[in-house]
Enzyme design. Structure first.
Site, PDB file in Angstrom:
ATOM      1  N   SER A 194       5.006 -27.270 -17.975  1.00  0.00           N
ATOM      2  CA  SER A 194       5.994 -27.743 -17.315  1.00  0.00           C
ATOM      3  C   SER A 194       5.111 -28.838 -16.373  1.00  0.00           C
ATOM      4  O   SER A 194       4.486 -29.189 -15.932  1.00  0.00           O
ATOM      5  CB  SER A 194       6.927 -27.066 -16.083  1.00  0.00           C
ATOM      6  OG  SER A 194       7.721 -28.250 -16.435  1.00  0.00           O
ATOM      7  N   TYR A 225      10.784 -20.926 -11.471  1.00  0.00           N
ATOM      8  CA  TYR A 225      10.223 -21.624 -11.863  1.00  0.00           C
ATOM      9  C   TYR A 225       8.526 -22.741 -11.616  1.00  0.00           C
ATOM     10  O   TYR A 225       7.559 -21.904 -12.752  1.00  0.00           O
ATOM     11  CB  TYR A 225      11.014 -22.409 -12.581  1.00  0.00           C
ATOM     12  CG  TYR A 225      10.483 -22.857 -14.622  1.00  0.00           C
ATOM     13  CD1 TYR A 225      10.841 -22.597 -15.437  1.00  0.00           C
ATOM     14  CD2 TYR A 225       9.639 -24.684 -13.927  1.00  0.00           C
ATOM     15  CE1 TYR A 225      10.787 -22.800 -16.545  1.00  0.00           C
ATOM     16  CE2 TYR A 225      10.162 -25.608 -15.287  1.00  0.00           C
ATOM     17  CZ  TYR A 225      10.362 -24.496 -17.163  1.00  0.00           C
ATOM     18  OH  TYR A 225      10.315 -25.528 -17.773  1.00  0.00           O
TER      19      TYR A 225
HETATM   20  P1  NAD Z   1      14.278 -22.452 -25.677  1.00  0.00           P
HETATM   21  O1  NAD Z   1      15.443 -21.447 -24.631  1.00  0.00           O
HETATM   22  O2  NAD Z   1      14.665 -22.918 -26.586  1.00  0.00           O
HETATM   23  O3  NAD Z   1      12.666 -20.858 -26.108  1.00  0.00           O
HETATM   24  C1  NAD Z   1      13.067 -20.280 -25.116  1.00  0.00           C
HETATM   25  C2  NAD Z   1      11.938 -19.005 -25.782  1.00  0.00           C
HETATM   26  O4  NAD Z   1      11.741 -18.157 -25.025  1.00  0.00           O
HETATM   27  C3  NAD Z   1      12.978 -18.628 -27.536  1.00  0.00           C
HETATM   28  O5  NAD Z   1      12.529 -18.260 -28.011  1.00  0.00           O
HETATM   29  C4  NAD Z   1      13.459 -16.461 -26.977  1.00  0.00           C
HETATM   30  O6  NAD Z   1      14.100 -16.178 -27.352  1.00  0.00           O
HETATM   31  C5  NAD Z   1      12.197 -16.778 -25.508  1.00  0.00           C
HETATM   32  N1  NAD Z   1      12.247 -15.664 -24.963  1.00  0.00           N
HETATM   33  C6  NAD Z   1      12.970 -16.216 -23.911  1.00  0.00           C
HETATM   34  N2  NAD Z   1      12.933 -15.034 -22.850  1.00  0.00           N
HETATM   35  C7  NAD Z   1      12.103 -14.112 -23.432  1.00  0.00           C
HETATM   36  C8  NAD Z   1      11.253 -12.305 -23.657  1.00  0.00           C
HETATM   37  N3  NAD Z   1      12.162 -11.651 -22.397  1.00  0.00           N
HETATM   38  N4  NAD Z   1      10.890 -12.072 -24.323  1.00  0.00           N
HETATM   39  C9  NAD Z   1      10.561 -12.505 -25.573  1.00  0.00           C
HETATM   40  N5  NAD Z   1      11.281 -13.934 -25.833  1.00  0.00           N
HETATM   41  C10 NAD Z   1      11.803 -14.708 -24.704  1.00  0.00           C
HETATM   42  O7  NAD Z   1      13.412 -23.076 -24.358  1.00  0.00           O
HETATM   43  P2  NAD Z   1      12.217 -24.083 -24.647  1.00  0.00           P
HETATM   44  O8  NAD Z   1      12.888 -25.323 -23.893  1.00  0.00           O
HETATM   45  O9  NAD Z   1      12.616 -24.112 -25.846  1.00  0.00           O
HETATM   46  O10 NAD Z   1      11.496 -23.481 -23.602  1.00  0.00           O
HETATM   47  C11 NAD Z   1       9.850 -22.769 -23.822  1.00  0.00           C
HETATM   48  C12 NAD Z   1       9.005 -23.746 -22.901  1.00  0.00           C
HETATM   49  O11 NAD Z   1       8.413 -24.897 -22.710  1.00  0.00           O
HETATM   50  C13 NAD Z   1       9.300 -22.909 -22.312  1.00  0.00           C
HETATM   51  O12 NAD Z   1       7.659 -22.166 -21.178  1.00  0.00           O
HETATM   52  C14 NAD Z   1      10.247 -23.960 -20.312  1.00  0.00           C
HETATM   53  O13 NAD Z   1       9.805 -23.604 -19.321  1.00  0.00           O
HETATM   54  C15 NAD Z   1       8.735 -24.526 -21.118  1.00  0.00           C
HETATM   55  N6  NAD Z   1       9.183 -26.112 -20.915  1.00  0.00           N
HETATM   56  C16 NAD Z   1      10.840 -26.241 -21.025  1.00  0.00           C
HETATM   57  C17 NAD Z   1      10.683 -27.686 -21.042  1.00  0.00           C
HETATM   58  C18 NAD Z   1      11.873 -28.189 -21.514  1.00  0.00           C
HETATM   59  O14 NAD Z   1      12.758 -29.158 -21.531  1.00  0.00           O
HETATM   60  N7  NAD Z   1      13.067 -27.888 -22.468  1.00  0.00           N
HETATM   61  C19 NAD Z   1      10.051 -28.981 -20.176  1.00  0.00           C
HETATM   62  C20 NAD Z   1       8.974 -28.229 -20.252  1.00  0.00           C
HETATM   63  C21 NAD Z   1       8.288 -26.663 -20.147  1.00  0.00           C
END
Ligand code: NAD
Length: 259
Positions: free
Chosen positions: A141, A154
């Site tokens: 991130s 985080y």
């Molecule tokens: P999201 O909530 O849409 O997806 C998260 C995924 O992780 C889902 O498939 C969920 O089922 C899975 N997950 C969560 N806890 C779990 C567990 N205990 N066991 C197995 N699977 C689990 O979120 P997202 O925004 O798509 O995030 C995906 C990644 O991207 C994360 O690592 C997040 O930190 C990173 N990220 C997101 C953003 C943003 O703005 N959305 C920005 C930077 C980084």
């Protein structure tokens, strides 16, 4: 770069699903994980096959549980034949000041956003070394590079993930295995929707107003990054052209970290 076997954690939603879609469109084999009900898992599987994935199998495993992660990846290597590309994407967020941050939330964020990648990498690296080929891509991130308030767990996890990326890149450098982190800014996923809803409640405003305010605060382009854009960056990191790109933490952030 055809017929790669790609395993993505947390691909039932958001960024992981966007990456899976782009990988599927190139006709690779997919293994994926995530917390979801059976209907969602089947719908994701059907969509990815329809987009072009040669095979697409779901693997159950709670990313808080080291033994479950290692068993899941051993099972995936068995059923898919090998893992060429591991995308560590599963993640959660919790927003609170450090004095009010629940210990359990700290433990969960560190477990899912950092330790799970350690266990997953340790599981797949021996096979990659034996085959002298591999790609490990960690979804960090902008918060792996800089900080914001009320996100201690985080930010600590994502900075740790960037450190883990660099350390494993060195250990695998002569084995034709690259290890990189991708550092996105705001992407409109359920993880961010929850933060928009918290702001709506705090400020008494609308979803539209808060989503605009959120992205305009830090992202000079004033536009959300999309999951598909991140998927295309993953495809580049998978390619032979990216053989010398390793040990980096690449922002995809609309110039957030340029400030
Ligand atoms: P999201 O909530 O849409 O997806 C998260 C995924 O992780 C889902 O498939 C969920 O089922 C899975 N997950 C969560 N806890 C779990 C567990 N205990 N066991 C197995 N699977 C689990 O979120 P997202 O925004 O798509 O995030 C995906 C990644 O991207 C994360 O690592 C997040 O930190 C990173 N990220 C997101 C953003 C943003 O703005 N959305 C920005 C930077 C980084």
């Amino acid at each position: 770069m055809t017929n790669q076997v790609v395993f993505i954690t947390g691909a039932t939603s958001g960024i992981g699903l966007g990456i899976a879609r782009q990988v599927a469109r190139q006709g690779h084999v997919l293994g994926f994980n995530g917390l979801a009900d059976d209907a969602t898992i089947t719908a994701v599987q059907d969509e990815l096959i329809q987009l072009g994935a040669k095979d697409c199998q779901y693997f159950d495993g709670d990313m808080r549980d080291p033994d479950a992660i290692r068993a899941m990846l051993a099972d995936a290597e068995d059923k898919l034949g090998r893992i060429d590309v591991l995308v560590n994407n599963a993640g959660i967020q919790h927003v609170a000041a450090i004095e009010e941050f629940p210990t359990q939330k700290w433990d969960d964020v560190i477990a899912i956003n950092l330790s799970a990648s350690f266990h997953a990498i340790a599981s797949v690296l021996p096979g990659m070394k034996a085959r002298q080929h591999g790609r490990i891509i960690n979804i960090a991130s902008v918060h792996g590079l800089i900080a914001s308030v009320n996100k201690t767990a985080y930010i600590a996890a994502k900075h740790g993930l960037v450190g883990l990326t660099k350390a494993v890149a060195l250990e695998a450098a002569t084995d034709h295995i690259t290890v990189n982190a991708i550092c996105p800014a705001w992407v409109r996923t359920p993880l961010v929707e929850a933060q928009i809803e918290a702001r709506m409640a705090a400020n008494g405003t609308t979803r539209d107003a808060e989503s605009v305010a959120l992205v305009e605060e830090r992202q000079p382009t004033k536009a959300f990054v999309t999951p598909e854009q991140i998927g295309d960056l993953v495809l580049y990191m998978m390619s032979d052209s990216a053989a010398s790109v390793t040990g980096i933490a690449m922002p995809i952030d609309g110039a957030w970290t340029a400030q």
